[in-house]
Design an enzyme around this catalytic site. Structure first.
Site, PDB file in Angstrom:
ATOM      1  N   LEU A  11     -63.623 -27.750  74.316  1.00  0.00           N
ATOM      2  CA  LEU A  11     -62.827 -26.492  73.698  1.00  0.00           C
ATOM      3  C   LEU A  11     -63.484 -25.658  72.618  1.00  0.00           C
ATOM      4  O   LEU A  11     -63.784 -24.429  72.994  1.00  0.00           O
ATOM      5  CB  LEU A  11     -61.542 -26.961  72.793  1.00  0.00           C
ATOM      6  N   SER A 103     -63.434 -32.157  60.817  1.00  0.00           N
ATOM      7  CA  SER A 103     -62.093 -31.789  61.181  1.00  0.00           C
ATOM      8  C   SER A 103     -61.332 -31.962  59.879  1.00  0.00           C
ATOM      9  O   SER A 103     -61.707 -32.754  59.073  1.00  0.00           O
ATOM     10  CB  SER A 103     -61.690 -33.153  61.859  1.00  0.00           C
ATOM     11  N   SER A 104     -60.092 -31.539  59.595  1.00  0.00           N
ATOM     12  CA  SER A 104     -59.415 -31.408  58.545  1.00  0.00           C
ATOM     13  C   SER A 104     -58.816 -32.709  58.200  1.00  0.00           C
ATOM     14  O   SER A 104     -58.682 -33.133  57.000  1.00  0.00           O
ATOM     15  CB  SER A 104     -58.264 -30.326  58.711  1.00  0.00           C
ATOM     16  N   CYS A 105     -58.958 -33.694  59.133  1.00  0.00           N
ATOM     17  CA  CYS A 105     -58.388 -34.909  58.963  1.00  0.00           C
ATOM     18  C   CYS A 105     -59.514 -35.796  58.081  1.00  0.00           C
ATOM     19  O   CYS A 105     -58.938 -36.901  57.498  1.00  0.00           O
ATOM     20  CB  CYS A 105     -58.003 -35.664  60.071  1.00  0.00           C
ATOM     21  N   PRO A 159     -63.013 -27.331  60.637  1.00  0.00           N
ATOM     22  CA  PRO A 159     -62.009 -26.342  61.160  1.00  0.00           C
ATOM     23  C   PRO A 159     -60.640 -27.102  61.209  1.00  0.00           C
ATOM     24  O   PRO A 159     -60.417 -28.401  61.155  1.00  0.00           O
ATOM     25  CB  PRO A 159     -62.227 -26.413  62.535  1.00  0.00           C
ATOM     26  N   THR A 160     -59.780 -26.348  60.809  1.00  0.00           N
ATOM     27  CA  THR A 160     -58.400 -26.567  61.021  1.00  0.00           C
ATOM     28  C   THR A 160     -57.981 -27.052  62.298  1.00  0.00           C
ATOM     29  O   THR A 160     -58.714 -27.212  63.062  1.00  0.00           O
ATOM     30  CB  THR A 160     -57.484 -25.639  60.197  1.00  0.00           C
ATOM     31  N   ASN A 161     -56.610 -27.368  62.654  1.00  0.00           N
ATOM     32  CA  ASN A 161     -56.259 -27.831  63.944  1.00  0.00           C
ATOM     33  C   ASN A 161     -56.425 -26.657  64.903  1.00  0.00           C
ATOM     34  O   ASN A 161     -56.016 -25.617  64.673  1.00  0.00           O
ATOM     35  CB  ASN A 161     -54.818 -28.191  64.111  1.00  0.00           C
TER      36      ASN A 161
HETATM   37  O1  GFB Z   1     -52.148 -32.376  67.089  1.00  0.00           O
HETATM   38  P1  GFB Z   1     -51.590 -33.568  66.662  1.00  0.00           P
HETATM   39  O2  GFB Z   1     -51.763 -34.562  67.810  1.00  0.00           O
HETATM   40  O3  GFB Z   1     -52.551 -34.387  65.631  1.00  0.00           O
HETATM   41  O4  GFB Z   1     -50.098 -33.590  66.206  1.00  0.00           O
HETATM   42  P2  GFB Z   1     -52.560 -34.302  63.958  1.00  0.00           P
HETATM   43  C1  GFB Z   1     -49.634 -32.865  65.157  1.00  0.00           C
HETATM   44  C2  GFB Z   1     -48.207 -32.977  65.075  1.00  0.00           C
HETATM   45  O5  GFB Z   1     -47.447 -32.557  66.369  1.00  0.00           O
HETATM   46  C3  GFB Z   1     -47.848 -34.521  64.775  1.00  0.00           C
HETATM   47  C4  GFB Z   1     -46.472 -33.826  66.817  1.00  0.00           C
HETATM   48  O6  GFB Z   1     -46.708 -34.335  63.797  1.00  0.00           O
HETATM   49  C5  GFB Z   1     -47.239 -35.171  66.094  1.00  0.00           C
HETATM   50  O7  GFB Z   1     -46.367 -36.201  66.069  1.00  0.00           O
HETATM   51  N1  GFB Z   1     -46.428 -33.685  68.227  1.00  0.00           N
HETATM   52  C6  GFB Z   1     -45.021 -33.381  68.578  1.00  0.00           C
HETATM   53  C7  GFB Z   1     -47.109 -33.900  69.189  1.00  0.00           C
HETATM   54  N2  GFB Z   1     -44.992 -33.316  69.910  1.00  0.00           N
HETATM   55  C8  GFB Z   1     -46.384 -33.615  70.422  1.00  0.00           C
HETATM   56  C9  GFB Z   1     -46.960 -33.811  71.652  1.00  0.00           C
HETATM   57  O8  GFB Z   1     -46.486 -33.758  72.573  1.00  0.00           O
HETATM   58  N3  GFB Z   1     -48.347 -34.205  71.437  1.00  0.00           N
HETATM   59  C10 GFB Z   1     -48.917 -34.559  70.284  1.00  0.00           C
HETATM   60  N4  GFB Z   1     -50.322 -34.562  70.429  1.00  0.00           N
HETATM   61  N5  GFB Z   1     -48.161 -34.104  69.152  1.00  0.00           N
HETATM   62  C11 GFB Z   1     -54.973 -34.656  64.668  1.00  0.00           C
HETATM   63  C12 GFB Z   1     -56.085 -35.808  64.807  1.00  0.00           C
HETATM   64  O9  GFB Z   1     -54.062 -34.853  63.685  1.00  0.00           O
HETATM   65  O10 GFB Z   1     -55.707 -33.499  63.890  1.00  0.00           O
HETATM   66  C13 GFB Z   1     -57.144 -35.370  65.117  1.00  0.00           C
HETATM   67  O11 GFB Z   1     -55.313 -36.874  65.385  1.00  0.00           O
HETATM   68  C14 GFB Z   1     -58.132 -34.159  64.405  1.00  0.00           C
HETATM   69  O12 GFB Z   1     -58.045 -36.472  64.972  1.00  0.00           O
HETATM   70  C15 GFB Z   1     -56.859 -33.167  64.472  1.00  0.00           C
HETATM   71  O13 GFB Z   1     -58.254 -34.552  63.174  1.00  0.00           O
HETATM   72  C16 GFB Z   1     -57.230 -31.815  63.745  1.00  0.00           C
HETATM   73  O14 GFB Z   1     -52.797 -33.026  63.567  1.00  0.00           O
HETATM   74  O15 GFB Z   1     -51.658 -35.044  63.314  1.00  0.00           O
END
Ligand code: GFB
Length: 302
Positions: A11, A103-105, A159-161
């Site tokens: 990406l 990553s922001s995490c 970076p943020t998400n």
């Molecule tokens: O983007 P995401 O997977 O990761 O999920 P994080 C963000 C939010 O979206 C969480 C919700 O609260 C999930 O529960 N969500 C709802 C979903 N529906 C969905 C779905 O269909 N798929 C996914 N994936 N989430 C990431 C880290 O954390 O942040 C990575 O896991 C990285 O390592 C990234 O650091 C920046 O934002 O929670």
């Protein structure tokens, strides 16, 4: 100027490649098939052959909340190996600028929002992605050590998400935007009456288009910005519930959105304080609605 980009098919790497192709820099775009970053000799060989002034490391094992939690060992090991091999390779070489991506995490779960760079290592990590975050934190420490001891210039960008064209679209393993797009597109095609969003929908996330992020990297190079640690965000924050309804509109899905509270929410809020990069003069250009439309079009044609 010779720029080596590792991870040029992902990406971030694909967007960085598109941005750099518009410049006159001499670039080498290295993907998994060109360099085995899990192998020190292969990594060293690519670097020695090209002799870059700058390395941009976009290579990483990444995934969403589910993939991070389920594959903790592989996320920790692979990200450690990639960063160890790049840094170990350059130890004996002439000074190189390394732009290393995190990553922001990496910031603690209880860090004050908006999260400033100074929050690093001030508390415990969010448990769903602590393994990945620990690998990224180790890379920062390694980069800072190499800088101090061997004279390389290491800049760690957080970076943020991110989302956008060239993302990894998977129903179970990707980040929320590609995950929702893929699953909701499927729900539309199959005329599903209900669509289940993971978690409560209340977590807040800040999203940045990967093309904007790629442009921030070029901005940092061209303006000779040399901070050890720099947040790159959009300051555009939405709840997962709001995000799901924007994606519903983008896809034109007509069913009802429900929430699966059995699935984890992860961090309740992760808004970066990007004052430093904004003060240098960089600003994101792509609004979330526009970026989501482009990502959806890319998904459909790929
Ligand atoms: O983007 P995401 O997977 O990761 O999920 P994080 C963000 C939010 O979206 C969480 C919700 O609260 C999930 O529960 N969500 C709802 C979903 N529906 C969905 C779905 O269909 N798929 C996914 N994936 N989430 C990431 C880290 O954390 O942040 C990575 O896991 C990285 O390592 C990234 O650091 C920046 O934002 O929670």
């Amino acid at each position: 100027m010779r720029i080596l980009v590792f991870g040029s098919n992902g990406l971030v790497g694909s967007n960085v490649k598109n941005v750099l192709l518009e410049t006159s820099y001499e670039c080498l775009f290295s993907s998994r098939k060109d360099t085995d970053l899990f192998d020190l000799n292969s990594t060293l060989e690519t670097i020695k052959k090209f002799q870059p002034n700058i390395i941009i490391n976009c290579a990483a094992r990444v995934g969403g909340i589910n993939a991070n939690d389920k594959n903790r060992t592989i996320f920790l090991l692979e990200n450690l190996k990639i960063n160890m091999n790049i840094f170990e390779s350059i130890m004996g070489l002439d000074p190189i600028k390394v732009i290393n991506l995190g990553s922001s995490c990496i910031y603690p779960l209880d860090a004050l929002n908006p999260i400033s760079e100074s929050s690093i290592m001030s508390g415990k990590l969010e448990p769903t992605n602590s393994a990945y975050a620990m690998a990224k934190l180790t890379a920062i420490e390694l980069g800072n050590s190499i800088k101090k001891e061997f004279g390389h210039n290491v800049i760690n960008l957080m970076p943020t998400n991110l989302y956008g064209k060239y993302d990894n679209f998977s129903k179970e393993d990707s980040h929320v935007i590609p995950g929702l797009i893929y699953r909701m597109h499927d729900a539309k095609i199959n005329s599903q009456k209900k669509f289940s969003v993971w978690g409560t929908g209340t977590p807040l996330r800040e999203f940045l288009n990967a093309m904007d992020f790629a442009k921030s990297i070029l901005f940092i190079i061209e303006n000779n910005i040399n901070d050890d640690l720099l947040n790159i965000g959009s300051n555009e924050e939405v709840s997962i519930k709001e995000l799901a309804s924007i994606i519903k509109k983008t896809i034109n899905y007509e069913g009802e959105i429900i929430f699966d509270e059995e699935m984890p929410d992860g961090n309740p809020r992760k808004l970066l304080d990007s004052t430093k990069i904004f003060d240098y003069g960089w600003k994101p250009e792509i609004k979330l609605e526009q970026g989501l439309k482009e990502a959806y079009e890319w998904f459909k044609s790929n």
